[in-house]
Design a protein around this motif. Structure first.
Motif, short mmCIF file in Angstrom:
data_model
loop_
_atom_site.label_atom_id
_atom_site.label_comp_id
_atom_site.label_asym_id
_atom_site.label_seq_id
_atom_site.Cartn_x
_atom_site.Cartn_y
_atom_site.Cartn_z
N ASP A 244 56.70 41.91 -25.78
CA ASP A 244 55.70 42.48 -24.88
C ASP A 244 54.33 41.85 -25.08
OD1 ASP A 244 57.58 44.16 -23.83
OD2 ASP A 244 57.03 45.89 -25.07
N ASP A 245 54.10 41.28 -26.27
CA ASP A 245 52.78 40.74 -26.60
C ASP A 245 52.72 39.22 -26.63
OD1 ASP A 245 51.86 43.38 -27.03
OD2 ASP A 245 52.67 43.34 -29.08
N LEU A 246 53.87 38.56 -26.61
CA LEU A 246 53.91 37.11 -26.75
C LEU A 246 54.64 36.49 -25.57
CD1 LEU A 246 53.34 34.58 -28.50
CD2 LEU A 246 55.55 35.00 -29.62
N SER A 247 53.95 35.58 -24.85
CA SER A 247 54.56 34.94 -23.68
C SER A 247 54.22 33.46 -23.64
CB SER A 247 54.09 35.62 -22.39
OG SER A 247 52.70 35.45 -22.21
N PHE A 248 55.05 32.71 -22.91
CA PHE A 248 54.89 31.28 -22.76
C PHE A 248 54.96 30.93 -21.26
CE2 PHE A 248 56.81 32.19 -26.79
CZ PHE A 248 56.22 31.32 -27.70
N VAL A 249 54.06 30.08 -20.82
CA VAL A 249 54.09 29.59 -19.45
C VAL A 249 54.18 28.07 -19.48
CG1 VAL A 249 52.91 29.45 -17.23
CG2 VAL A 249 52.71 31.53 -18.60
N GLU A 319 48.87 38.64 -27.48
CA GLU A 319 47.92 39.74 -27.42
C GLU A 319 48.10 40.65 -28.63
OE1 GLU A 319 48.09 41.86 -23.79
OE2 GLU A 319 47.88 40.09 -22.51
N THR A 320 46.98 41.00 -29.28
CA THR A 320 46.96 41.96 -30.36
C THR A 320 45.91 43.02 -30.04
OG1 THR A 320 45.23 40.95 -31.72
CG2 THR A 320 47.44 40.01 -31.91
N GLU A 321 45.80 44.01 -30.89
CA GLU A 321 44.80 45.05 -30.66
C GLU A 321 43.38 44.50 -30.80
OE1 GLU A 321 45.45 48.32 -33.22
OE2 GLU A 321 47.35 48.94 -32.28
N PRO A 385 39.14 42.03 -26.90
CA PRO A 385 39.78 42.82 -25.82
C PRO A 385 38.88 43.08 -24.63
CG PRO A 385 40.23 43.78 -27.97
CD PRO A 385 39.20 42.71 -28.20
N GLY A 386 37.56 43.16 -24.83
CA GLY A 386 36.65 43.44 -23.72
C GLY A 386 36.32 44.91 -23.61
N GLY A 387 35.16 45.20 -23.03
CA GLY A 387 34.74 46.58 -22.85
C GLY A 387 34.21 47.22 -24.11
N GLU A 388 33.96 46.43 -25.16
CA GLU A 388 33.47 46.97 -26.42
C GLU A 388 31.95 46.82 -26.50
OE1 GLU A 388 35.60 48.45 -28.41
OE2 GLU A 388 37.33 47.88 -27.19
N LYS A 389 31.40 47.32 -27.60
CA LYS A 389 29.98 47.15 -27.84
C LYS A 389 29.61 45.68 -27.94
CE LYS A 389 25.90 49.00 -28.96
NZ LYS A 389 25.13 49.90 -28.05
N PHE A 390 30.53 44.91 -28.56
CA PHE A 390 30.31 43.48 -28.69
C PHE A 390 31.59 42.75 -28.28
CE2 PHE A 390 30.37 39.53 -31.31
CZ PHE A 390 29.25 38.92 -30.75
N ASP A 391 31.51 41.95 -27.23
CA ASP A 391 32.64 41.16 -26.76
C ASP A 391 32.38 39.69 -27.10
OD1 ASP A 391 33.85 43.39 -25.65
OD2 ASP A 391 32.80 43.14 -23.75
N TRP A 392 33.43 38.97 -27.42
CA TRP A 392 33.25 37.59 -27.85
C TRP A 392 34.43 36.70 -27.45
CZ3 TRP A 392 37.35 36.38 -30.90
CH2 TRP A 392 37.97 37.43 -31.57
N VAL A 393 34.16 35.40 -27.45
CA VAL A 393 35.19 34.39 -27.24
C VAL A 393 34.81 33.19 -28.09
CG1 VAL A 393 34.00 33.59 -25.16
CG2 VAL A 393 36.34 32.89 -25.57
N VAL A 394 35.78 32.62 -28.82
CA VAL A 394 35.57 31.42 -29.61
C VAL A 394 36.72 30.45 -29.32
CG1 VAL A 394 34.27 32.56 -31.44
CG2 VAL A 394 36.75 32.36 -31.63
#
Length: 802
Positions: A244-249, A319-321, A385-394
């Motif tokens: 459910d959390d791991l996929s390949f395209v 995807e993880t928590e 995940p988004g929608g948090e107090k602090f969202d980030w991307v690296v």
């Protein structure tokens, strides 16, 4: 038509004031409105910031087009996207040399070691080869055009912006769509898509697009059209859910394009090319009966393009928590073969410049290019995940590119597909100069490696106020080889390429770019933002250097800092969408390409390309996108762009050859290097307008929907586009300009009650406007040649979906 613009903020201030007044009135009316909603526009979800979010809540200047919109308008190319995007101007010297400018920032240089100004990507895969960037647009979920420097999340070569194509993904339920288009000039297109589940954890999709066109330009010698097209593009995808959390395209795609002559039309002459003789392209064009008609061609060598592309990409999504991990691995290769009569005229039959123009064009030349590109890219990304107090991307990015290119200049032609002399109405007694009389070859190889590390974070100060900041470090190294070859012709003469040589060199560039944004959700459906961002484009080498000394002279990277204020809104119960962006860009070390006769190479009669870091520029403008659902059945929309883009300081480093072959005084406005005319003249382009930077662009449409009950529904749409005049040489001369033009399109479609069938009758260029799409000059802007857009065309498209 040539002019020098002064930088003025009055139009911008006035536009902002008007926008503010309208916005304030809209707020008041919206709060006072008591009538029931009549429905409204839906949110468009985009991934411009590497996460899914609403277009209206993304503090960027982004234009987004859904797959339904693209199919409705019959959009098939990047050029069609440009006509709908404020501030984006598309032109092309050839199919393999697109020239994309966003807000006046673009690239003309086409060499193997050149870099582009706009990142083009498909499903997060960066397309490095310019010869493979213009492709058939089909089976898309949406297109996102990011305007302005995107140095943080997109890195090198996104100094102008980024164009992201997002394809539709495999579906669980079986769905299919077929498309058939028939139209004027032998147009016959077929396309299709089928998608669905292959097993419990595996989804699949296959799509293709085949387009055929007989052409609309007639060769005056043969009476035949040679600008035909046959293109085939396809894409296959497999989406495997391991858990459910791991996929390949896995995506595999390819294209095979067989494209006829792109033609050139003489449009200007000056200097020693104005007399009624073989030196004057306009006189030669008139002598053979094709002057004044952009759909008649007089060239004696019929050009063509043959291109194949294939690509493979694997995307892993976990995807993880705490985060989502993405890995995008890609491999792409392309082969490109192209040749074109650069002037669209019959080859010369005498070297005497004073002979009658019916002896052919004395300066005729055919340009050819053979290029092979191999590219590997790897990107690793972590997104919160988004929608948090602090969202980030690296993330980390790596690419390796290898480009091998040979460009040849043949006088008078290369002998590929030459019309026999007896079919051409030359002057009595004329004997045409043989093919390959003089050949100059530029052999180029570039191996480049680049990598980058980036991060961006958004801190929610409160429910309505957010601060975003990001940084990226980019590095690129280019190892190049250049060769010059002048020995293969009937006569070994140095034209364009001045001598036989082989040299190697390498250079590297590093850059730190960043972005800071503050956005305020003023109301539920109103967001205002302010940002400072910068970007850079890698340095490089001249594409067809004339001498070994020129070949190893790399030019530096260019940089831009952009200051922007934006406003995004849904108003009147979401029946009005209004987005605006006001910007100022400080543009430094521009890589400017010009074609000129240079003082340090006076024996080159045709001139040569040179790219220099010789300029800085100020760019300011306003962009507006709007849509209004006037009633349940009537919608208006479009975009407007105002642009003031001028060279702040531009005096080239290399002097032009003085008039009269270096014997006469410099022209007015040029600065003599010394008292000796042979030392040349330095032009001053300060205050001139950047190339591909029209002052005004407008696109508007009206769409009407009529429900006929059990008989289905009708939809009518009319669109209008205006583009101001734009210059294509830094001196803003009158002959290398695309004059302003207007285009009208119209369509009427019927769909059944189940939306399975859609039949659309359409007309493009309704008023049969004659307009230029590209123009270039030779011999210090003394002669110019242009491509023109298609005349009025019409047809019918039938789609079936289930």
């Amino acid at each position: 038509m040539s002019r020098t613009k002064s930088v003025s903020t009055k139009p911008l201030i006035l536009s902002v004031a008007i926008s503010s007044i309208l916005a304030g009135q809209a707020f008041a009316q919206e709060e006072a409105a008591e009538e029931a909603s009549q429905g409204g526009f839906e949110q468009i979800i985009i991934t411009a910031q590497k996460r899914s979010e609403s277009l209206q809540e993304t503090p960027l200047a982004v234009s987004a087009f859904t797959g339904d919109e693209l199919r409705e308008d019959g959009v098939a190319s990047v050029e069609d996207i440009g006509s709908r995007t404020p501030g984006l101007v598309f032109a092309a010297f050839s199919v393999g040399q697109p020239e994309i400018a966003i807000r006046g920032i673009g690239t003309k240089e086409d060499g193997a070691a050149a870099s582009d100004s706009t990142v083009i990507s498909v499903d997060d895969v960066y397309i490095a080869a310019r010869t493979a960037q213009v492709f058939d647009i089909f089976d898309l979920e949406r297109v996102e055009v990011l305007r302005g420097p995107q140095g943080t999340l997109y890195g090198k070569n996104s100094i102008g912006g980024s164009i992201n194509f997002i394809t539709s993904k495999p579906t669980e339920d079986v769905t299919a769509r077929g498309r058939l288009t028939v139209g004027e000039y032998g147009r016959f297109d077929l396309g299709g898509m089928i998608s669905g589940g292959l097993s419990e954890n595996l989804l699949g999709k296959f799509s293709f697009s085949n387009r055929n066109y007989d052409g609309h330009i007639t060769n005056i010698h043969t009476g035949e059209t040679h600008d035909d097209r046959e293109t085939m593009a396809w894409r296959g995808q497999l989406h495997y859910f391991m858990t459910d959390d791991l996929s390949f395209v896995l995506t595999v795609d390819g294209a095979d394009d067989d494209i006829g002559d792109t033609y050139r039309v003489p449009v200007g002459s000056a200097g020693d090319s104005v007399d009624n003789n073989a030196n004057n392209p306009l006189a030669v064009d008139a002598a053979f009966g094709s002057a004044g008609n952009p759909y008649l061609a007089a060239n004696d060598e019929i050009g063509a393009t043959d291109r194949t592309v294939e690509g493979y990409a694997l995307k892993v999504n976990w995807e993880t928590e705490d985060f989502t991990f993405a890995s995008i691995t890609s491999y792409r290769e392309s082969d490109f073969l192209w040749w074109e009569d650069s002037e669209g005229l019959p080859g010369l039959s005498s070297f005497n410049p004073a002979v009658d123009p019916q002896f052919g064009f004395r300066r005729d030349v055919t340009d050819t290019a053979v290029e092979r590109t191999v590219q590997f890219t790897q990107e690793l990304r972590l997104v919160s995940p988004g929608g948090e107090k602090f969202d980030w991307v690296v993330g980390l990015f790596y690419s390796k590119e290898k480009i091998d290119r040979t460009e040849s200049f043949c006088i008078p032609n290369c002998g590929f597909n030459v019309i026999p002399q007896e079919q051409i109405d030359y002057a009595p007694g004329a004997t045409r100069i043989p093919s390959n009389f003089i050949i100059s070859k530029s052999i180029q190889a570039n191996d480049s490696i680049s990598w980058a590390a980036y991060g961006q974070g958004t801190y929610k100060i409160n429910d309505d106020l957010k601060l975003t900041a990001g940084l990226r470090y980019s590095y690129e190294e280019k190892d190049v080889e250049f060769g010059g070859d002048i020995d293969d012709g009937v006569v070994a003469a140095g034209v364009f390429i001045q001598e036989n040589f082989w040299v190697t060199d390498s250079d590297d560039w590093g850059n730190v770019s960043g972005r800071v944004v503050l956005d305020w959700q003023a109301m539920d459906d109103v967001m205002i933002y302010g940002s400072i961002s910068n970007g850079f484009k890698s340095g490089g080498y001249i594409g067809s250097p004339s001498t070994p000394e020129r070949a190893v002279q790399s030019y530096d990277e260019e940089t831009a800092i952009n200051y922007e204020i934006g406003f995004k809104s849904f108003l009147f119960d979401s029946t009005v969408k209004l987005n605006t962006a006001l910007f100022y860009t400080d543009y430094s070390d521009l890589q400017v390409t010009r074609f000129a006769q240079l003082a340090d190479n006076p024996t080159n009669p045709f001139g040569e390309f040179i790219t220099e870091n010789a300029a800085s520029a100020d760019i300011q403008g306003l962009e507006v996108e709007f849509a209004w659902m006037a009633t349940d059945n009537l919608e208006f929309g479009g975009s407007y762009a105002y642009l003031d883009a001028t060279y702040k300081d531009f005096t080239p480093n290399v002097a032009n050859l003085a008039p009269g072959g270096g014997t006469l005084p410099c022209a007015e406005g040029d600065n003599a290097v010394s008292t000796n005319p042979a030392d040349g003249c330095i032009p001053d382009f300060s205050g001139k307008t950047l190339r591909q930077a029209p002052e005004n662009m407008l696109h508007v449409y009206a769409r009407y929907f009529h429900d006929m009950g059990d008989a289905g529904s009708l939809k009518a749409k009319v669109s209008y586009r205006f583009q101001d005049d734009s210059f294509y040489d830094p001196d803003n001369n009158d002959i290398t300009v695309i004059p302003d033009y207007t285009l009208w399109d119209a369509q009427l479609s019927w769909s059944d009650t189940d939306d399975n069938w859609l039949i659309t009758a359409w007309v493009k260029n309704l008023t049969d406007e004659e307009y230029r799409t590209h123009v270039y000059s030779q011999r210090n802007s003394q002669i110019a040649f242009a491509n023109f857009g298609a005349p009025r065309t019409y047809g019918v498209t039938i789609e079936y979906t289930f």
